[in-house]
Each structure stands twice: as C-alpha cells, then as structure tokens.
Design a protein around this motif. Structure first.
Motif, PDB file in Angstrom:
ATOM      1  N   ARG A  50      69.479  16.388  49.491  1.00  0.00           N
ATOM      2  CA  ARG A  50      69.706  16.005  51.011  1.00  0.00           C
ATOM      3  C   ARG A  50      68.436  15.302  51.573  1.00  0.00           C
ATOM      4  NH1 ARG A  50      70.701  20.545  54.773  1.00  0.00           N
ATOM      5  NH2 ARG A  50      71.692  18.918  56.285  1.00  0.00           N
ATOM      6  N   LEU A  51      67.307  16.049  51.520  1.00  0.00           N
ATOM      7  CA  LEU A  51      66.022  15.179  51.729  1.00  0.00           C
ATOM      8  C   LEU A  51      65.907  13.884  51.428  1.00  0.00           C
ATOM      9  CD1 LEU A  51      63.541  18.211  51.846  1.00  0.00           C
ATOM     10  CD2 LEU A  51      64.197  17.051  54.010  1.00  0.00           C
ATOM     11  N   ALA A  52      66.152  13.473  50.124  1.00  0.00           N
ATOM     12  CA  ALA A  52      65.990  12.214  49.473  1.00  0.00           C
ATOM     13  C   ALA A  52      67.043  11.465  49.941  1.00  0.00           C
ATOM     14  CB  ALA A  52      66.322  12.288  47.771  1.00  0.00           C
ATOM     15  N   GLY A  53      68.047  11.867  50.182  1.00  0.00           N
ATOM     16  CA  GLY A  53      69.249  11.006  51.068  1.00  0.00           C
ATOM     17  C   GLY A  53      69.088  10.713  52.259  1.00  0.00           C
ATOM     18  N   GLU A  54      68.271  11.455  52.989  1.00  0.00           N
ATOM     19  CA  GLU A  54      67.842  11.306  54.233  1.00  0.00           C
ATOM     20  C   GLU A  54      66.808  10.201  54.194  1.00  0.00           C
ATOM     21  OE1 GLU A  54      65.927  14.349  56.324  1.00  0.00           O
ATOM     22  OE2 GLU A  54      66.126  13.638  58.415  1.00  0.00           O
ATOM     23  N   ALA A  55      66.184  10.454  53.494  1.00  0.00           N
ATOM     24  CA  ALA A  55      64.763   9.426  53.545  1.00  0.00           C
ATOM     25  C   ALA A  55      65.405   7.986  53.075  1.00  0.00           C
ATOM     26  CB  ALA A  55      63.880   9.852  52.445  1.00  0.00           C
ATOM     27  N   ALA A 308      72.682   7.858  63.603  1.00  0.00           N
ATOM     28  CA  ALA A 308      74.194   7.944  63.241  1.00  0.00           C
ATOM     29  C   ALA A 308      74.441   7.026  62.015  1.00  0.00           C
ATOM     30  CB  ALA A 308      74.974   7.791  64.664  1.00  0.00           C
ATOM     31  N   LEU A 309      73.812   5.859  61.912  1.00  0.00           N
ATOM     32  CA  LEU A 309      74.105   4.791  61.155  1.00  0.00           C
ATOM     33  C   LEU A 309      73.756   5.258  59.688  1.00  0.00           C
ATOM     34  CD1 LEU A 309      72.757   1.554  62.697  1.00  0.00           C
ATOM     35  CD2 LEU A 309      75.102   2.387  62.510  1.00  0.00           C
ATOM     36  N   ASN A 310      73.207   6.644  59.408  1.00  0.00           N
ATOM     37  CA  ASN A 310      72.727   6.949  58.253  1.00  0.00           C
ATOM     38  C   ASN A 310      74.112   7.710  57.447  1.00  0.00           C
ATOM     39  OD1 ASN A 310      70.179   6.416  59.065  1.00  0.00           O
ATOM     40  ND2 ASN A 310      69.451   8.721  58.672  1.00  0.00           N
ATOM     41  N   PRO A 373      75.322  15.766  54.170  1.00  0.00           N
ATOM     42  CA  PRO A 373      74.399  15.349  52.909  1.00  0.00           C
ATOM     43  C   PRO A 373      73.028  14.522  53.154  1.00  0.00           C
ATOM     44  CG  PRO A 373      76.374  14.289  52.727  1.00  0.00           C
ATOM     45  CD  PRO A 373      76.358  15.165  53.844  1.00  0.00           C
ATOM     46  N   VAL A 374      73.158  13.868  54.367  1.00  0.00           N
ATOM     47  CA  VAL A 374      72.030  13.021  54.608  1.00  0.00           C
ATOM     48  C   VAL A 374      71.336  13.524  55.959  1.00  0.00           C
ATOM     49  CG1 VAL A 374      72.754  11.113  53.387  1.00  0.00           C
ATOM     50  CG2 VAL A 374      73.433  11.052  55.643  1.00  0.00           C
ATOM     51  N   ARG A 375      71.664  14.898  56.283  1.00  0.00           N
ATOM     52  CA  ARG A 375      70.916  15.533  57.317  1.00  0.00           C
ATOM     53  C   ARG A 375      70.846  14.907  58.817  1.00  0.00           C
ATOM     54  NH1 ARG A 375      66.582  19.001  56.095  1.00  0.00           N
ATOM     55  NH2 ARG A 375      65.235  17.853  57.502  1.00  0.00           N
TER      56      ARG A 375
ATOM     57  N   VAL B  27      61.335   4.118  49.107  1.00  0.00           N
ATOM     58  CA  VAL B  27      60.996   5.546  49.513  1.00  0.00           C
ATOM     59  C   VAL B  27      60.755   6.533  48.254  1.00  0.00           C
ATOM     60  CG1 VAL B  27      62.130   5.617  51.740  1.00  0.00           C
ATOM     61  CG2 VAL B  27      63.453   6.352  49.490  1.00  0.00           C
ATOM     62  N   PRO B  28      59.898   7.572  48.156  1.00  0.00           N
ATOM     63  CA  PRO B  28      59.703   8.280  47.140  1.00  0.00           C
ATOM     64  C   PRO B  28      60.617   9.008  46.944  1.00  0.00           C
ATOM     65  CG  PRO B  28      58.197   8.796  49.091  1.00  0.00           C
ATOM     66  CD  PRO B  28      58.899   7.587  49.290  1.00  0.00           C
TER      67      PRO B  28
END
Lengths: 480, 231, 242
Positions: A50-55, A308-310, A373-375, B27-28
């Motif tokens: 999730r963190l990776a998806g958000e980033a 919201a665009l994420n 899933p993308v926080r 991004v990493p």
C-alpha cells in the motif's frame, strides 16, 4: 435545492425498499472484501505494498505534466493518435467525429468508466450508431437502460430472472434463468458483434508513460476482443491514469487485482502498444487515445483534494463502506458511487445543488480509508468537502443557525451547564418510561427509530462542582 | 480542441510551475519479494495455481508423454479431420509440440498464413475447436502465461477458439510478475500486444455466480515442457 | 499521576455516571483527578458537519481548559480521536494553537488505552457475571488504533464471558449528525448492527463510546428487544464494587 433533496430521498427510499438489492449488495461486497483479504496474504506485508502504491500514485500526480507529455509523445511515436478533451462534450465530439470519419455502424465497447462519465453511448446512439457494451454486467445494464451500481460488478442489483427477462426479447425465445444459460446466450450473441465491429472502444486501467502502452484488466476476455478484432481502436482515459514505467506497473497491478476481485491477477491483463505492427497477423491498424480532463486539472491544482486523483478504480472502498452496503450504487445518483464517488463527483461536476448530498453519505467511520490500496484518506476528504460546501454557502440557513448556537453554548461551559439544566426540565413533555420519545425535527429523526436517554438531572460538570464543594466543607473525599 | 502544449502547460500551472517538470526521479519501491526455491518448486507452484483457477496442466518430458496428454485431453474432439480446420496454431511451436501433433496426425492450421484477409483469419480462428500457442514467460505466483505478439503468431489464436492450449518450457517460468515486466522492459520497445492470461474467461456479473467462458476460451490447458532448468 | 478528566459532551449531558465512574477508578488506582472547568466539547459535531470555524472555536475552548493539565483522559475513542486526527488540520493556519493542539495530542488518551498502555493495569480485580459482546467503535479502532486495550481489560473481568460480535468491523450508523441528517440510512445500518448483537447470543453489549452504544441500544429498545448496554467503564465500576 429542495427539488434535488427530494430526488435524493426518493432514490434512498427506493434502495432501502429493495430487498433483493440490499441482499445482493451485502453478498457481493462481503465476497469481494473477503476475497481481497485472502489474496492480500500471499504478498508479504500488504502495508508495504500500500505504501509503495501510494508513493507511486502521488509521484505520478505531482508530475502529471511531465508524464502526460511523455505519454503523448510515445503514443504518437508508436503511430497512434492522441486527442485531448477538456470537457465531456469535447470528448464525445472527438469520438463522434472518429466514428463518422470511418463511417462506422457497429461500435463495440469494453468497460470504461470515462465513457459513463461523458455519457458516450447515448450520444452515439442518438445518431444511429449501434454501440454494444460487451462486458456482461455492462451489457445487462445497457439493455436495462441503467447506470452501473458497482464499479466492478455493475449489474449486481439484478436478479438472474430479471436478466433472463431482459435478454428474452433479444433472443426471441424464452431463456431459463440459470447463469450458464444466460452466459452462453451472451457468448453467442456477442460473437457476431465482435467479429463485425468496425470500431472498438476500450477503457484504460493504466497508461505507461515511457512506452505509450495501455494496460487493460478484464476477466471475460471482452477487452481483448474489442482491442484485437476491429480495425480501429479508441481508448478513453482520465488524464491521471498513468504509471511511469513497467516497474511501477508491477506494484499497481498486484494491488488492483487483489483489491478489486481478490485475484492475484485478473484473467486477462493486456498490455497494448498499438497500433499493430505492419506485418502482425491481427490487431487494430489505427489507434486513437482520448485523454479527458473534465476538471481533473482543477483537482490537481487543489492541494486539499489532489490525492483523490491517486485512485486506481478498484472498488475496494465500495466493498467496506457500511453506507454503500445498505443502499447500493444507484441511490448515490452519480456515475461514480461509493466513497470515492462521493469524493470525486462533486469535484468533477462542480454542482453543489446536484451533488452536494454525496459527502454526507458517510458516517466518517474510516473503513474506506483503511481499505484503500493506495491509502487515499477518503473519509478525511469527505469531511473536507463538507467544509468546502459550507464555506461556499450551499448549506441551509437553519443548519448554520444550529451551529452558531452550538458554538455559543459550547465555548462557555457555564452557559452549557445552564442550558442542560433547562433541558432537563424542557424534556418532560417528551419523556416516557425514562426515555425521550417523539419531539420536533431534527430530534424526531432520531426518536422515530430509536429511544433517546433523558438529559441527566445533573450534568457531570455540575455534579463534580457540587462534590468538590462538599469535599471542601466536610474535608473528606466524597467520591471514594 | 486543446493542443497538447496548451493542455500540458495548463497542468504545469496547476502544479505551480511554468513548464513541465524535468524527468522525475523514480520513487523507491520497497515491497517484499515473492521467491521460490528453484525450478522444481516453481513448476509445482505454477501448476498448482493454474489448476486452482480451473485450468488443465501437466509436465511433459518427451513427445510420447505429450501425445498421451493431448489424447487424454482432446481425444474426444474431431481434431484429426483436415477439412474441419479444427486446430489453429502459431507458425512455430516448441519442437516437442510439433512432433506430438505430427505423431497424432492432427493437422494444424497456421493462423498467420491461413488467409490473406484479416477478417477471414478471424473467421477461421472463431470456428476452430482449439487454439495452440507457445508462451514467452509464465508466472508461478499467479498461474499466468505471458505471450508477446509478432507476425508469426496471432492474438486471436488464444482468444477465439473455445479451448486454448499453451506450451511453455519450464525454463521460462518466473516467480513473480515483476520479473516478467522487467524482462519485457529489457527488450526495448514492447510489441503491439502482451497478453497475460490467468485461467479461463470468467464472470461473476450475474448474482456473483461464477461462470466460465463468457467471451474468451472456456477451457485453458498448459503443457509445461521440462527443458534445461533455470538456476 | 495527576490526571485531568475530559468529560465529553455526550456523557456530561446524558451519562454523567460514566464520567464519575472514570474518576472513581482513577482515584482508586491512586491518581489525583481533576476536571478542569471550561471544557465542553471537542468540536467534532460541527467539524463533521462542515462548520469548521464553529468547530475551531469550540476546540480552542477545550485546548485552553486543558492547557495546564499533565495528562488528559476521556471516555471516548471518538472525541480523543477528533483531537488526535483533526486538530492539526483545524489549526493548520494558526501556529499558536497548532502548537497547543500538539501539546494536547501528546498528553491525551482514551480511557482503556490509558489504563492498559500507559498505566499497564489491565487487571482491576473486577468481577461481573454475564455473557457479553463488544462493539469496537470505528474511531477508536481506525483513528487511534485501539484494538487490544479494551479486550485486555475485559479478559481480566472474572465471570465475564466474551462472545464474538459478527461483522464487528461495521459502523453502527451513528456518525453524529449523520443519524439525524440521513436518518433512514442510519436506521438501516443500526438495524444490521442490532441483528449482529442479537445473533451474538450476548445479554450484555459493551463498548468504549457512548455515542455508538446510545444508538445501538436505542434501536434495540425501540424494536422491543432491549439488550443491557454498558460502557466498559461502567462494567469495571460495578465489577470492582462486587
């Protein structure tokens, strides 16, 4: 304003009275939610994903100018054509023009939420073009003349008997309502349409900026048909639906399949870099990518709501939302329902009168945020939208006064104490068996379906002050 | 209509700059890696996941074994009559596949050469009983076969017939999706289509009732050809 | 320790015995308890309705009243959650109060969290015979990630049998003003929650937020299937006397 209020209430009433809809919604969302839970287990720590998806999504959106430029250049380099639409009307015009230029009579479509957003089908149909939705669920609601009730399972609200009834006039004979029969009918019915489609219109789950590829995720295979068989392919995408490269695509595909349907990968994940190469034995010879803004650039410029665009349109927030669970999608009235729909619809459509009810379709319980899933902090965005609406002056006078009164009372505890003392007296006419019943609105909105405890004869603050006084006078601790 | 440069510069303005950003740093990504112990486990996990989705699958070492499998799976079908053009295939299949079909005397219609006109090719693929392809990669974690398009192949072969059979060498199996996407990136510009196929065509659109084969193949089969092993 | 009580607006007006029992328990554990004057409400009701400036003034009043407190404890995950989750946003343009808000965040706790995580006293020696089920309130669970503390406290209550609540993660439909603004959806939600409470087989419903409990028990009473409902504080209070 009032007119819309009534429309919204009617939709909600209708949904709440529809037993099948409510059972089906519970069943579908439970199944999807549990499926997601199971599928998330084999990835190691889901939170890391999730963190990776958000980033990834945050970085793409923050550099959307760069990535969109890169995407446009790549698609054109590959031999495709890019069309940019600021508004839904422009997007419809682009497609309409392409249809006319190719003298297309039969258009076949795979699932595209953007096409729902711009109301493409009705526009094309009004000009005598046959547009067929080929996703089974989309086809069902197209025949029924309804919008989708779930972003992943659009015809969730239909019983198999209703589906059979809808298909019978098309089949020209009676159909039994078992799923295999209905599925088989659609397979036969669609085959001819696939083979004779002049133009295929698809949606786009992700566009890969550095290769100009379109990624499409389907389970039925209709997406492959629509993007393989017709001579011309038109793909519609919201302008934020980008990933930088295949590296990031891995993370988002892993999140999407699991979050949407509890699958590790959907049956068909298709990475298209159209048009076909000249000596390829099949695939579209011509490719048009239509990129829609429709106030997305406004959201981009608004740092409060940019996140919201994420969204990756997986529908996970629908499946955990306790409000959606009770009413299904149609009660929202918008193309995008559920928590994410309640966030983006007011921002895309910019019409508080028509869509101002959506941010209130939430108890702010936070399940959507937890499930995303993308926080995306969906419940925070909902409450901030309410603030935005209030600031813009679109809330009722009476509500404003209530909160002025609240502020007057709750910024001075002594006033509050007095008011509670008064309340303890004033409530008497409404008290029955130590509970408040009836009363005027908005109190009655509560008491219609619930009892309310009485205002205590002494508030705690009052009680405490008195205890403190007696403690001083008696020199002992009265609350031991 | 808005020109691309206007469109982009409007976005840049919204993001608080006059021109688009320069190439942003990637991004990493720190996610747990799904890893299997070696080729044997990879093949086992792949087959397990493929079968869990309703696909048929087996590992073969020789032409004989392949023939046995094909007979068992498709022996009931009228695949041996040339007039019926019941099997469409890519121009070139793995050697073991070619020799198995020769042994069985099941004629293959080579899709790319089957007709001059694209629509006629579609019609041929649509009336076939079985489509036969190779694959470029397989993914163990999800039970997925991956195939690039090219002139000797044909996307409709894995799409239009009600049954799809894929031959894939065990050395082409990967643990996870990331490895496959990385391999695709390494080849430079991607082909017109990369199909990742994970089980048969399915839908749950009617009352969440799972139904197989709504548009794509109803039955999907994989033969894993045990070749020189990876690692 | 010197503990300041945050008597939330709902308990203050409707359930003063919850606040009082909280005071008694903390005193019993040897702490000095005070209830700073001037406190009234966290401001959530206005904030959640979009009335940010009204909420801000009420929040300011709350911050002021606890300015000199060392530790603040309240009987609600929702109110403490409001402070932790939304005060930074509420005061993002007011550096003075932003700093004060962060001070309050750093020293404020929901009651069960304070007992278990800070005081490390999950066992109060309480006894209470009942078959109970526990509703995990959304804000406590999702804003403050309070999952274990209430369960630990309940585990240590002798005679208490804790039965699982089906679909416990579902919101009860209270949502503050949601319950009167969109009453029909709210009713549908609480009706489902009530179904699950009844299905659990429990004769006692427990929670750590009176808002949710008032909603669920109010509905159960209305449909004539009342289930005894208590805040965990009330249960402990009664159990410690026995």
């Amino acid at each position: 304003m009032t007119m819309y209020k009534e429309i919204v209430e009617k939709r909600v009433d209708k949904a709440l009275a529809d037993d099948f809809l409510r059972k089906a919604t519970r069943r579908a969302t439970d199944r999807l939610r549990l499926g997601k839970f199971k599928a998330a287990q084999d990835l190691g720590d889901w939170e890391d994903w999730r963190l990776a998806g958000e980033a990834i999504r945050t970085q793409v959106v923050a550099n959307l100018d760069f990535y969109l430029k890169q995407l446009i250049e790549q698609v054109e380099k590959n031999g495709g054509h890019v069309h940019l639409a600021k508004t839904p009307v422009e997007a419809v015009d682009i497609v309409r023009k392409l249809v006319h230029e190719h003298d297309a009579k039969n258009v076949i479509k795979s699932k595209s939420m953007v096409s729902e957003e711009i109301h493409l089908n009705s526009a094309l149909e009004s000009e005598g073009v046959s547009v067929i939705e080929t996703d089974l669920g989309e086809y069902i609601i197209q025949v029924a003349g309804e919008p989708p009730s779930h972003i992943i399972v659009p015809a969730m609200h239909k019983t198999r008997q209703q589906v059979a009834d809808l298909f019978e006039p098309i089949a020209g004979h009676t159909l039994s309502s078992d799923t295999p029969t209905l599925t088989k009918f659609v397979r036969q019915e669609m085959r001819e349409k696939f083979l004779h489609g002049d133009i295929g219109i698809t949606g786009c789950n992700f566009a890969v900026a550095n290769t100009g590829s379109i990624v499409m995720v389907t389970n039925e295979g209709n997406g492959r048909m629509v993007s393989t068989l017709p001579r011309v392919q038109i793909t519609l995408m919201g302008m934020e639906r980008i990933v930088p490269s295949f590296r990031e695509l891995d993370v988002l595909l892993n999140l999407l399949g699991r979050s949407a349907t509890g699958q590790r990968l959907s049956s068909y994940t298709t990475i298209l870099t159209p048009p076909k190469h000249s000596s390829d034995s099949d695939g579209p010879e011509e490719f048009h990518l239509v990129i829609l803004d429709h106030n997305r650039s406004e959201i981009l410029g608004d740092t409060t709501f940019r996140r919201a665009l994420n969204c990756i349109r997986c529908g996970a927030c629908f499946n955990v939302c306790p409000v959606y669970r009770q009413i299904g999608g149609h009660a929202y009235g918008s193309v995008y329902a559920g928590p994410i729909g309640s966030v983006i619809t007011p921002l895309l459509e910019k019409d508080w009168d028509k869509w101002g009810h959506l941010p209130y379709f939430s108890t702010l319980c936070g399940a959507c945020t937890e499930g995303c899933p993308v926080r995306i902090p969906l419940h925070d965005l909902l409450v901030k939208l309410r603030a935005r609406k209030t600031l813009s002056g679109h809330t009722p006078q009476i509500e404003k006064r209530i909160f002025q009164g609240y502020r007057y009372m709750f910024t001075h505890e002594k006033r509050l104490r007095q008011a509670l003392r008064m309340g303890a007296h004033l409530q008497r006419p409404f008290v029955k068996h130590e509970r408040i019943v009836g009363g005027p609105p908005p109190l009655s909105n509560w008491t219609k379906s619930r009892t309310l405890p009485m205002v205590a004869s002494k508030s705690f603050m009052q009680m405490w002050s008195e205890l403190k006084l007696s403690e001083k006078s008696s020199n002992s601790d009265p609350i031991q | 209509m808005t020109t691309p440069s206007d469109f982009i510069s409007q976005l840049a303005t919204k993001l608080g700059r006059s021109t688009p950003s320069q190439t942003p740093d990637p991004v990493p990504i720190h996610v747990p890696e799904y890893r299997l112990s070696g080729p044997e486990e990879r093949a086992t996990v792949f087959l397990h996941n493929w079968q869990a989705l309703g696909g048929k699958g087996a590992i073969v070492k020789s032409t004989d074994e392949t023939v046995q499998c094909l007979k068992e799976w498709f022996g009931e079908l009228p695949l041996d009559r040339p007039a019926q053009q019941a099997i469409v295939a890519w121009d070139l299949l793995p050697t073991i596949a070619e020799s198995a079909f020769t042994t069985l005397n099941w004629p293959l219609v080579r899709y790319p050469q089957s007709a001059l006109d694209t629509r006629e090719r579609y019609a041929i693929a649509a009336q076939a009983e079985l489509g036969v392809t190779g694959a470029d990669w397989g993914i163990a974690l999800s039970g997925t076969v991956v195939m690039n398009s090219n002139p000797q192949r044909g996307r409709a072969v894995s799409l239009l017939p009600p049954r799809h059979l894929t031959f894939i060498e065990t050395s082409k199996l990967q643990d996870n999706l990331f490895e496959v996407l990385e391999a695709i990136s390494a080849t430079g510009s991607p082909p017109a289509a990369i199909e990742l196929i994970t089980g048969p065509s399915r839908t749950s659109d009617i009352e969440m009732d799972l139904s197989i084969g709504v548009h794509g193949p109803v039955e999907v089969c994989v033969l894993l050809i045990e070749d020189e092993l990876k690692d | 320790m010197k503990v300041s009580l945050f008597a939330t607006c709902l308990t203050n007006a409707f359930y003063p015995e919850v606040d009082l029992t909280m005071a008694k328990i903390l005193k019993y554990l040897g702490h000095t308890v005070d209830v700073p004057e001037g406190q009234a409400c966290c401001g959530q009701i206005a904030f959640n309705s979009g009335y940010i400036s009204d909420a801000r003034e009420v929040a300011r009043t709350l911050i002021d009243s606890f300015e000199h407190s060392e530790i603040v404890v309240g009987p609600s995950g929702s109110c403490i959650g409001m402070i932790h989750h939304y005060y930074p946003f509420l005061f993002e343009n007011d550096p003075v109060y932003l700093a004060k808000a962060h001070d309050l965040i750093g020293k404020s706790y929901e009651f069960t969290q304070f007992l278990v995580d800070i005081l490390k006293q999950p066992d109060l020696g309480a006894k209470y015979s009942a078959k109970a089920t526990y509703h995990p309130s959304c804000h406590a669970t999702r804003f403050l990630e309070i999952v274990e503390p209430p369960l630990k406290l309940l585990e240590h209550v002798k005679g208490l049998e804790l039965l699982p609540l089906p679909e416990a993660q579902l919101c009860c439909g209270f949502g503050g003003t949601f319950s009167v603004k969109i009453p029909k959806i709210s009713e549908a939600m609480v009706a489902e929650k009530a179904e699950h409470v009844l299905a659990s087989g429990a004769d006692l419903l427990l929670g750590l937020d009176m808002g949710c409990l008032m909603n669920i028990s109010g509905y159960l009473e209305k449909i004539n299937k009342p289930v005894k409902t208590m805040h965990i504080i009330q249960l402990l209070g009664e159990g410690m006397q026995g």
